[in-house]
Motif scaffolding. Sequence first.
Motif, mmCIF file in Angstrom:
data_model
loop_
_atom_site.group_PDB
_atom_site.id
_atom_site.type_symbol
_atom_site.label_atom_id
_atom_site.label_comp_id
_atom_site.label_asym_id
_atom_site.label_seq_id
_atom_site.Cartn_x
_atom_site.Cartn_y
_atom_site.Cartn_z
ATOM 1 N N ASN A 103 23.105 -2.896 -4.851
ATOM 2 C CA ASN A 103 24.370 -3.386 -4.262
ATOM 3 C C ASN A 103 25.244 -2.218 -3.805
ATOM 4 N N LEU A 104 25.368 -1.206 -4.680
ATOM 5 C CA LEU A 104 26.260 -0.092 -4.330
ATOM 6 C C LEU A 104 25.728 0.675 -3.122
ATOM 7 N N ALA A 105 24.390 0.796 -3.048
ATOM 8 C CA ALA A 105 23.792 1.495 -1.898
ATOM 9 C C ALA A 105 24.126 0.758 -0.604
ATOM 10 N N ARG A 106 24.123 -0.566 -0.661
ATOM 11 C CA ARG A 106 24.468 -1.344 0.535
ATOM 12 C C ARG A 106 25.931 -1.170 0.901
ATOM 13 N N GLN A 107 26.795 -1.190 -0.131
ATOM 14 C CA GLN A 107 28.245 -1.089 0.139
ATOM 15 C C GLN A 107 28.588 0.251 0.808
ATOM 16 N N PHE A 108 28.063 1.339 0.271
ATOM 17 C CA PHE A 108 28.378 2.651 0.863
ATOM 18 C C PHE A 108 27.697 2.828 2.222
ATOM 19 N N ALA A 109 26.491 2.239 2.386
ATOM 20 C CA ALA A 109 25.838 2.328 3.704
ATOM 21 C C ALA A 109 26.708 1.602 4.723
ATOM 22 N N GLY A 110 27.248 0.472 4.291
ATOM 23 C CA GLY A 110 28.120 -0.291 5.187
ATOM 24 C C GLY A 110 29.359 0.510 5.564
ATOM 25 N N LEU A 111 30.002 1.120 4.560
ATOM 26 C CA LEU A 111 31.229 1.894 4.829
ATOM 27 C C LEU A 111 30.924 3.086 5.729
ATOM 28 N N ASP A 112 29.766 3.748 5.509
ATOM 29 C CA ASP A 112 29.449 4.906 6.338
ATOM 30 C C ASP A 112 29.176 4.492 7.779
ATOM 31 N N HIS A 113 28.548 3.324 7.962
ATOM 32 C CA HIS A 113 28.309 2.841 9.335
ATOM 33 C C HIS A 113 29.629 2.449 10.001
ATOM 34 N N VAL A 114 30.469 1.628 9.327
ATOM 35 C CA VAL A 114 31.674 1.125 10.000
ATOM 36 C C VAL A 114 32.716 2.233 10.215
ATOM 37 N N SER A 115 32.571 3.351 9.485
ATOM 38 C CA SER A 115 33.517 4.466 9.682
ATOM 39 C C SER A 115 32.904 5.583 10.526
ATOM 40 N N ALA A 116 31.689 5.348 11.044
ATOM 41 C CA ALA A 116 30.985 6.360 11.849
ATOM 42 C C ALA A 116 30.849 7.675 11.088
ATOM 43 N N GLY A 117 30.464 7.542 9.754
ATOM 44 C CA GLY A 117 30.110 8.746 9.009
ATOM 45 C C GLY A 117 31.236 9.397 8.217
ATOM 46 N N ARG A 118 32.115 8.586 7.621
ATOM 47 C CA ARG A 118 33.252 9.188 6.895
ATOM 48 C C ARG A 118 33.304 8.787 5.423
ATOM 49 N N ALA A 119 32.212 8.198 4.906
ATOM 50 C CA ALA A 119 32.228 7.696 3.521
ATOM 51 C C ALA A 119 31.996 8.793 2.495
ATOM 52 N N GLY A 120 32.733 8.725 1.396
ATOM 53 C CA GLY A 120 32.527 9.595 0.236
ATOM 54 C C GLY A 120 32.565 8.727 -1.012
ATOM 55 N N TRP A 121 31.775 9.124 -2.032
ATOM 56 C CA TRP A 121 31.678 8.338 -3.264
ATOM 57 C C TRP A 121 32.138 9.171 -4.447
ATOM 58 N N ASN A 122 33.249 8.797 -5.060
ATOM 59 C CA ASN A 122 33.667 9.420 -6.321
ATOM 60 C C ASN A 122 32.881 8.742 -7.432
ATOM 61 N N ILE A 123 31.876 9.454 -7.937
ATOM 62 C CA ILE A 123 30.931 8.898 -8.909
ATOM 63 C C ILE A 123 31.533 8.992 -10.305
ATOM 64 N N VAL A 124 31.818 7.861 -10.916
ATOM 65 C CA VAL A 124 32.350 7.901 -12.277
ATOM 66 C C VAL A 124 31.466 7.063 -13.193
ATOM 67 N N THR A 125 31.508 7.407 -14.498
ATOM 68 C CA THR A 125 30.758 6.592 -15.455
ATOM 69 C C THR A 125 31.709 5.607 -16.133
ATOM 70 N N THR A 126 32.961 5.605 -15.743
ATOM 71 C CA THR A 126 34.021 4.755 -16.310
ATOM 72 C C THR A 126 34.345 5.126 -17.755
ATOM 73 N N GLY A 127 35.504 5.800 -17.889
ATOM 74 C CA GLY A 127 35.921 6.223 -19.230
ATOM 75 C C GLY A 127 36.584 5.096 -20.000
ATOM 76 N N ALA A 128 37.152 4.128 -19.300
ATOM 77 C CA ALA A 128 37.950 3.086 -19.967
ATOM 78 C C ALA A 128 37.056 2.088 -20.713
ATOM 79 N N PRO A 129 37.111 2.085 -22.052
ATOM 80 C CA PRO A 129 36.223 1.200 -22.837
ATOM 81 C C PRO A 129 36.452 -0.281 -22.546
ATOM 82 N N GLY A 130 37.620 -0.633 -22.065
ATOM 83 C CA GLY A 130 37.948 -2.058 -21.851
ATOM 84 C C GLY A 130 37.079 -2.735 -20.810
ATOM 85 N N ALA A 131 36.364 -1.959 -20.010
ATOM 86 C CA ALA A 131 35.545 -2.563 -18.945
ATOM 87 C C ALA A 131 34.358 -3.330 -19.506
ATOM 88 N N ALA A 132 33.866 -2.927 -20.662
ATOM 89 C CA ALA A 132 32.623 -3.502 -21.211
ATOM 90 C C ALA A 132 32.677 -5.028 -21.279
#
Length: 443
Positions: A103-132
């Motif tokens: 899913n994430l690969a599709r989302q960023f591919a989409g953003l890079d296409h619609v922005s003509a090559g301007r996508a960047g991904w801040n890769i986090v492992t999520t520090g906030a325990p509340g997400a679980a």
Amino acid sequence: MTRQLHLNLFVYPGGHHEAAWRYRESAPERVLDLSYYVELARAAEAATFDGLFLADGPSLADNIAYATRFRLEPFTLLSALAASTTHLGLIGTASTTYSEPYNLARQFAGLDHVSAGRAGWNIVTTGAPGAAQNFGLDEHPTHADRYERADEFLDVVTALWDSWEDDAVVGDRLTGQYADTDRIHRIDHVGPHFSVRGPLNTPRTPQGRPVYVQAGTSPAGRAFASRWADAVFAAHQTLEEAQAYYADLRAQAAGHGRDPDRVLVLPGISPYLGSTDAEAKALQRDLDELTQPAYSIDLLRRLVGVELTEAELDDPFPVEAIQVEGDRAESSRFQLVRDLAERERPTSRQLLHRLAGARGHKLVAGTPEQVADVIETWFTRGAADGFNIMPPYLTGGFTDFAEQVVPILRDRGLFRREYTGTTLREHYGLARPASRFSQGVLV
Ligand SMILES: Cc1cc2nc3c(=O)[nH]c(=O)nc-3n(C[C@H](O)[C@H](O)[C@H](O)COP(=O)(O)O)c2cc1C
């Protein structure tokens, strides 16, 4: 070409000071309006910034009662900004712990296409325990487990973004062949966390893949960054801390056979501007006085496990009370607060005000010249390749920086006057990676 600064606008609704939304110059009524972010993005592009960065986390911050700490989903907002800008990089945060690679690969591919090559991904492992609990988990995975999963996650998505070769799209109306399926590849990944066959269902993107950004500074975070990151966001208080981090990260990247000059380090800096030093300090004081002790006390409890009452705020901060147990001590944010408290021996209120400004990132209150001096010093003395600009309040806190500090940086020959490329990779001086399949190297 002389070495040039890289600048991103780090947007937090209202601004980075925790009480920004209460400040008379802020516009809290606009923070759910697209026009607010379009205005900021256009101002950043007019100032030839490299990118605009959005933080994110898949859970509600537990201080929402006091501050504009909600999240607009990054892909939604960045795609809208892609339509209102032409050169500005669009960097969004997404979690490797609470996302699925395909899913994430599709989302960023989409953003890079619609922005003509301007996508960047801040890769986090999520520090906030509340997400679980939002993802059917009882426990938040440990720091080590999160980074182990993140490594495999990057293996999978990088292979998916390679799964279409650049010339897989034929588009031959005459023969009726749209794509050359010999140039579209399964990845057949099977690992401890993921089993993904592929290929991706989106053609190869303008940048090949999004620019990889990472923001951890713990040992595990650095090891991850040195293997994967094109750019690293960090939080440092002193030049010496930043220089040590800069040198270590580059050495680790070289250890992976990477060119250290191709791993950019961008600490955060929060500029409080005034026409005089006193005026700038007054701006900082005005914002600090709007902080609500209850919020700050809660932040300290979460970061270093110290319970304080309002009555104790003007006493020296009890460094000896810091709790060093479990995952907390592994986080770079914990280290940062402890080092600051031990180094400066502030009162609890002074420490809270330091954190209120930009959550442990560098605060600089001064004239445009003084702010430019700090930026130039860190840039020229081996501490940074650029900065995440974190305006204390919005939108004026950013337009002042763009109108008053950027011209000084340009006059000193430190920052571009115009864009020389259109993609985020070109702004960062990064090569476009070839697909591993194009080079005939099979997975
Ligand atoms: C500039 C910057 C931005 C960050 N943005 C996010 C974010 O958007 N979401 C998030 O979950 N963590 C974010 N973090 C936290 C880091 O991803 C990381 O969890 C934290 O720095 C602890 O480092 P470690 O992972 O090495 O322990 C950010 C950190 C920094 C320095």
